[in-house]
Design an enzyme around this catalytic site. Structure first.
Site, PDB file in Angstrom:
ATOM      1  N   ASP A 240      39.702  43.336  35.977  1.00 60.54           N
ATOM      2  CA  ASP A 240      38.270  43.540  36.193  1.00 60.54           C
ATOM      3  C   ASP A 240      38.000  43.771  37.674  1.00 60.54           C
ATOM      4  OD1 ASP A 240      37.746  43.217  33.528  1.00 60.54           O
ATOM      5  OD2 ASP A 240      37.359  41.058  33.698  1.00 60.54           O
ATOM      6  N   TYR A 305      47.328  34.579  34.352  1.00 58.69           N
ATOM      7  CA  TYR A 305      46.029  34.543  35.038  1.00 58.69           C
ATOM      8  C   TYR A 305      45.792  33.171  35.636  1.00 58.69           C
ATOM      9  CZ  TYR A 305      44.775  38.734  32.369  1.00 58.69           C
ATOM     10  OH  TYR A 305      44.726  39.996  31.834  1.00 58.69           O
ATOM     11  N   TYR A 375      41.208  39.044  26.359  1.00 55.30           N
ATOM     12  CA  TYR A 375      39.961  38.945  27.152  1.00 55.30           C
ATOM     13  C   TYR A 375      39.822  37.512  27.665  1.00 55.30           C
ATOM     14  CZ  TYR A 375      38.563  43.496  25.291  1.00 55.30           C
ATOM     15  OH  TYR A 375      38.507  44.821  24.968  1.00 55.30           O
TER      16      TYR A 375
END
Ligand SMILES: [Zn+2]
Ligand SMILES: [Zn+2]
Length: 412
Positions: A240, A305, A375
């Site tokens: 993103d 992440y 996501y």
């Protein structure tokens, strides 16, 4: 049609040796069409029959080539001229391989087709292909570069009538990996959807959705080194805009219409990293090809992440242990934020591991390893029940994410 009969009829029409020989192009090996033409003319003069075995090197007579052709307008007399013309046009480009194409006047094409209809096309070769081949050979000796039929660096197409040259300079592809060290940088140049790049009040006359992108930060130097006209950026997935990426994410930079192909990648990488210090860093630059783009797009690398969470309520270590149970399959309906761009469906993605560290009473740091296409933000908030199970649900309170970083892109 029988060969002798065909040859006699064609000779009467007034063809040059190129065009006459070309109607028999499939006969004999290693001959040029004008040599076939010479053989045929001589054989008919001597009242010999035209047979396949006649088309041999030792039968080529030492005669002048016949011109004044009703079919080709004697373009074959200008092969050398066209070759020189093209060579001059290619001068400023750095390349190894090329391919010649030509546009012949429509009238000639029609005449040729009429000829085939009457005399058959079994043994022939199209005029266009002979012209391309002869010019290609000549250019090759003039500039000492190779003809490549499959993937030439440059396609040179000449319009014979207008004497106009069109060059199609094929892209070069350079592979690398990047880190994005600053938030707010998009991966690729994204034009404003309203004005499509022209600039409007909605995008503050920038023409862009995001002011900066990894692509544009890198492109300036790529274009300076290659003198290309533009770039296309092919990333292996993307993070993103508000996420940093410390995982070295693979990409292929495509440079359109480069004038220079042999560039010093080490120097380029160094210059880019100096210019973008603290923002974007690149690694492992090497020359690549179109196939690698597909490989990048098909690769589905796992990601790691790191994400900082803000909790509404204080939470005990025991309660946090519930997070461990989330490892497994997560069902994610297309997030609200991308709903307009993507089909609305439920994806199953694996959460491969999760670990957490309490930073303060209401702050938490999560490290996740996920399958590609996961996501992360929605996995935290639940996205109004569209992602299940999710962190908010398991901790039984509203959880918000503060910032997100990609730590690893596990590309082989
Ligand atoms: Zn001709
Ligand atoms: Zn706009």
């Amino acid at each position: 049609m029988e060969l002798t009969k065909k040859a006699k009829a064609l000779l009467k029409l007034g063809l040059c040796d190129h065009c006459l020989g070309r109607q028999f192009a499939q006969l004999g090996h290693g001959l040029e069409n004008f040599e076939r033409g010479l053989i045929i003319r001589t054989a008919l003069k001597g009242k010999k029959k035209i047979k396949e075995k006649l088309f041999k090197r030792e039968n080529i007579p030492n005669l002048e080539v016949k011109k004044n052709c009703f079919l080709c307008r004697d373009y074959f007399e200008k092969i050398e001229y066209f070759a020189e013309f093209i060579s001059i046009g290619l001068k400023k480009y750095d390349f190894e391989t090329f391919l010649i194409g030509c546009k012949i006047p429509l009238e000639l094409k029609r005449k040729e087709e009429e000829l085939w209809e009457t005399y058959g096309f079994e043994e022939t070769e199209p005029m266009k292909s002979e012209i391309n081949r002869l010019i290609g050979k000549k250019v090759s000796t003039l500039i000492k570069k190779r003809v490549d039929f499959k993937r030439p660096h440059i396609n040179a197409v000449i319009n014979l009538e207008k004497e106009h040259l069109n060059l199609y300079i094929n892209s070069i592809f350079i592979f690398g990996k990047y880190n994005k060290l600053e938030r707010g940088i998009a991966q690729t140049r994204t034009y404003c959807p309203i004005c499509k790049g022209r600039g409007c009040s909605k995008c503050n006359w920038e023409g862009r959705l995001y002011k900066e992108s990894v692509q544009e930060l890198l492109a300036k130097k790529f274009l300076k080194f290659t003198k290309g006209t533009d770039t296309k950026f092919h990333g292996c997935g993307r993070e993103d805009v508000d996420a940093r990426c410390f995982g070295k994410r693979p990409f292929v930079m495509e440079i359109l219409e480069p004038e220079i192909r042999k560039i010093n990648l080490k120097k380029l990488q160094k210059e880019i990293n100096k210019k973008n210090k603290g923002r974007v860093k690149i690694f492992n630059l090497r020359f690549s090809n179109k196939n690698e783009i597909r490989k990048l797009k098909e690769a589905k690398p796992d990601k790691v992440y790191r994400i900082i969470l803000k909790l509404e309520k204080k939470i005990s270590r025991n309660e946090l242990k519930k997070l461990d149970k989330l490892v497994g399959v997560i069902k994610q309906r297309t997030p609200i934020r991308v709903e307009k761009r993507r089909a609305n469906l439920i994806r199953k993605r694996k959460l491969k591991s999760i670990s957490w560290k309490k930073l303060s009473n209401n702050k938490l740091r999560l490290t996740l390893k996920t399958e590609a296409g996961f996501y992360v933000k929605e996995f935290i908030t639940g996205d109004e029940g569209r992602t299940k199970p999710n962190v908010s649900e398991v901790l039984n309170q509203k959880v918000e994410w503060e910032n997100l970083d990609v730590l690893k892109v596990l590309y082989p």
